[in-house]
Design an enzyme around this catalytic site. Structure first.
Site, PDB file in Angstrom:
ATOM      1  CE  LYS A 163      -3.984  -2.311   0.162  1.00 53.41           C
ATOM      2  NZ  LYS A 163      -3.225  -3.742  -0.167  1.00 53.41           N
ATOM      3  CD  GLU A 249      -4.282   5.737   3.536  1.00 48.11           C
ATOM      4  OE1 GLU A 249      -5.699   5.692   3.417  1.00 48.11           O
ATOM      5  OE2 GLU A 249      -3.619   5.548   2.736  1.00 48.11           O
ATOM      6  CG  HIS A 284     -13.687  -1.186   8.286  1.00 51.95           C
ATOM      7  ND1 HIS A 284     -14.161   0.244   8.019  1.00 51.95           N
ATOM      8  CD2 HIS A 284     -13.202  -1.264   9.230  1.00 51.95           C
ATOM      9  CE1 HIS A 284     -13.522   0.916   9.425  1.00 51.95           C
ATOM     10  NE2 HIS A 284     -13.472  -0.004  10.129  1.00 51.95           N
ATOM     11  NE  ARG A 342      -8.355  -9.689  -3.956  1.00 57.36           N
ATOM     12  CZ  ARG A 342      -9.477  -9.057  -3.506  1.00 57.36           C
ATOM     13  NH1 ARG A 342     -10.434  -9.364  -4.421  1.00 57.36           N
ATOM     14  NH2 ARG A 342      -9.608  -8.348  -2.583  1.00 57.36           N
TER      15      ARG A 342
END
Length: 744
Positions: A163, A249, A284, A342
């Site tokens: 990430k 973040e 989430h 993917r």
């Protein structure tokens, strides 16, 4: 539908040397246009059709891949662990199914899987989603072994799978990213300082994260370290070594999750197959996905597509991928979040609106073929094909915080399928959903000429879905489809919490449901020559009494009800007045006057030892119901009627007073599902308040905090860290209430 057409068909995708400093000779460093045409390159590559395939996955995605492979004449081989030995994906390719052994984690044993593929002379491998699908070392091992990996190159996967690295590349490519810290210094003090610098609330997320695992929202400095520990523990369990490396973040308060399905070939061509809105989430994790995204203007839509293609080509991507963005509802700005290298769980939504088979595209691109469609052709199809929605059918209990569930599918009935109603499932009736793996039972996908039609079709299809044996989210999904906020397209990731009161509002159970339950039970008892027992004592004597009048009492099983509330007990009296003719009276515990149905014509059909089809003609309507008894607990009944599911419990007559007036005191806390104990948050002798954390458990790789239902003193902690517990196992016993020994 609003137009999706544009005048510009090509974009410049500038990639700076900083994005690929380790590969200075890479052609990706050159400024070049994004080709979206399958004949847009003169480069030639040998086309080698795939003839044999190993599917390195399980459940519905393994079955989904196998269907397309069979249609293309590709012989498939599947894998299974001992837990999955009787599963559908292991049977569907029989006799070509290979055992991975007793460990539930067998699908993560890359070396073993590559060895099996080589040993059996298999040409190609499809990783599906999850497990090793985004593991660059596994992709590289396949390539080194001469096995065609049906996915992106290992290098592209490594760049986008990390990430932090992916955000560096996207920033260099001009794709906007969420403000945050993606550095190598990972001490809690450093991360905490970075969070304060970014300003709360912040989002902690594993660099290897996905599916909501290893992710925590931190709203203030006081809770930072606890949330960091929890996120890291969950990430390590889900992704292994390296999973504990965190990004920090800025957390956007009103975000939409909008992602773009991209596809690239080996010739430098890349297309976007529309976008999907996946904002409706819990824990989430996505529940509903749809395409096109609602309330999205064409300028933003096409900007998202262009940025997604830029992102894919920035890393030399090949195959199917999804570029995920956060769209800020307050500002209208969007930011790159991550790229999933993917095939996504929700890929059928894109297939529905483009009329494509993306698994077939994967096989063809992996074989060296060009993309089958241009960007213009794809947009034309989207204009013609309307809107599509996917609902994930999970084994979980929404009324208990979406706790995962597991168990045997005692009864399963599914909607009728057609070109616009599709089901991708991994289970059939009689199968067991294991707690060892993700609890998704199936995906229901529908298409309509517009979004409103698709929503209505989705609700109608959900009303045909019937599951008994474990908890599911089907009733919750129906309520979502009726929610005005969702219908209006006013979606964001906090929608469920924002509209919680509406979505979890208790449902009134009609008198006809109780009447049908009693009629069905009466019929099954008579036809099977089983005496009524304590649940349906006869009035009168002998055979005449058996067939004349019968009494039943039911309570509604309602997990959403407050703990202190008393269950409603409903008494039903059925009087047989003639052949298939009945008088039914229903008395609720808050009413002295029964509701009486005269001259009810009913001829139930016993379809099995535990299932009864009940068709009754009431004075004003015909009612069809299905009654299912749990073979492991015959007092538990489930009634499906008019598209609604009602769970009932037969109340023995001797228990009427207790059910109507007494409340059991909570003396212990039990495991709500099969689980592993991660840690105890309290000590024996400690005083706790209601709502205090007691135990942290893990089930299906998700952490759940078990909280105290009351104020009290902890008498005993029944289990230690690492213990494996069954559902219903006692975890904590309180001092102020007598409790028995913990169950095993």
């Amino acid at each position: 539908m609003r137009s999706l057409k544009r005048t510009s068909r090509r974009l410049k995708a500038p990639i700076t040397a900083a994005a690929h400093a380790s590969a200075p000779s890479s052609p990706l460093l050159q400024r070049r246009p994004i080709s979206t045409h399958p004949t847009g390159s003169n480069t030639t590559t040998n086309v080698t059709p795939i003839k044999t395939l190993l599917i390195a996955n399980r459940g519905e995605i393994a079955l989904r891949i196998a269907r397309t492979a069979a249609a293309m004449g590709i012989r498939t081989t599947t894998l299974y662990t001992d837990i999955d030995a009787g599963s559908q994906h292991a049977k569907v390719s029989s006799p070509h199914a290979l055992a991975l052994g007793p460990a539930a984690s067998g699908y993560l044993d890359g070396a073993r899987i590559v060895q099996l593929a080589r040993q059996h002379g298999i040409q190609a491998l499809h990783p599906g989603y999850g497990f090793l699908s985004e593991n660059p070392a596994f992709a590289r091992a396949c390539e080194d072994a001469g096995i065609v990996f049906v996915g992106p190159p290992a290098r592209a996967m490594a760049d986008m799978g990390d990430k932090a690295r992916s955000k560096e590349i996207m920033t260099a490519a001009g794709v906007p990213c969420v403000p945050g810290y993606h550095g190598a210094e990972q001490s809690p003090a450093e991360l905490r300082a970075r969070a304060a610098e970014i300003r709360y609330p912040v989002l902690l997320k594993s660099v290897k994260g996905g599916g909501g695992k290893g992710m925590r929202i931190v709203r203030n400095d006081d809770e930072f370290e606890a949330q960091l520990r929890s996120a890291r523990a969950e990430a390590r369990a889900s992704f292994g070594d390296g999973g504990e490396v965190m990004l920090v973040e800025k957390y956007i308060e009103r975000p939409r999750h909008v992602e773009v399905q991209v596809f690239a070939d080996k010739y430098g061509n890349c297309v976007a197959l529309g976008e999907r809105d996946c904002s409706v989430q819990r824990r989430h994790q996505k529940i509903l996905e749809e395409s096109p995204a609602p309330l999205l203007d064409d300028v933003t839509r096409h900007d998202l597509w262009d940025k997604a293609r830029t992102a894919a080509l920035a890393v030399g991507y090949v195959g199917a991928g999804t570029v995920e963005f956060i769209l800020d509802k307050d500002t209208g700005e969007f930011y790159f979040m991550e790229m999933n290298t993917r095939l996504q769980v929700e890929h059928p939504v894109s297939e529905m609106v483009t009329g494509t088979d993306l698994v077939e595209w994967q096989f063809r691109v992996a074989a060296g073929e060009r993309l089958p469609l241009t960007q213009d052709e794809i947009e034309a199809r989207i204009l013609e094909r309307g809107a599509a929605i996917e609902a994930r059918i999970y084994a979980e209990n929404p009324d208990k915080g979406f706790f995962p569930d597991s168990g045997k599918l005692v009864h399963l009935a599914t909607p009728k399928t057609d070109p616009d109603v599709r089901i991708d499932a991994g289970f059939v009736e009689g199968d067991t959903v294991s707690e060892a793996y993700d609890g998704m039972i199936a995906k229901l996908i529908v298409r309509g000429r517009d979004r409103e039609t698709a929503i209505r079709k989705m609700e109608l299809a959900l009303r045909e879905y019937e599951v008994v044996g474990l908890s599911t989210n089907i009733e919750f999904l129906k309520r979502l489809c009726r929610s005005q906020a969702f219908i209006d397209g006013d979606v964001e990731t906090g929608l469920i919490e924002q509209w919680r009161d509406e979505l979890f509002q208790p449902r009134h159970t009609s008198d006809e449901v109780f009447a049908q339950a009693a009629l069905g039970l009466l019929s099954s008892q008579i036809k099977s020559h089983v005496s009524a027992g304590p649940h349906g004592g006869t009035l009168g004597f002998g055979e005449k009494g058996l067939q004349s009048t019968r009494k039943f009492a039911f309570s509604v099983r309602n997990d959403a009800a407050a703990e202190e509330s008393e269950p409603e007990v409903v008494q039903v009296e059925v009087a047989q007045q003639g052949n298939a003719l009945y008088r039914v009276s229903v008395t609720r515990n808050n009413s002295q006057t029964p509701v009486v149905f005269e001259n009810v014509v009913c001829e139930p059909t016993l379809t099995g030892t535990t299932k009864t089809k009940v068709t009754s003609f009431f004075p004003m309507a015909r009612v069809d119901s299905t009654l299912v008894q749990d073979p492991a607990a015959p007092e538990k009944l489930t009634v499906f009627q008019l598209g609604e599911k009602t769970e009932l419990t037969l109340v023995p007559p001797g228990w009427f007073d207790k059910a109507l007036g007494l409340k059991e005191v909570v003396g212990s806390v039990v495991a709500p599902m099969p689980c592993k104990i991660l840690r105890n948050e309290v000590a024996e002798g400690q005083e706790v308040e209601k709502g205090s954390p007691l135990v942290v458990i893990e089930s299906m790789k998700m952490e759940t905090v078990i909280r105290s239902p009351q104020k009290g003193v902890v008498k005993k902690l029944a289990h230690k860290e690492g213990d494996i517990c069954k559902a219903g196992t006692t975890l904590v016993i309180f001092e102020d209430v007598e409790g028995g020994e913990p169950t095993q």
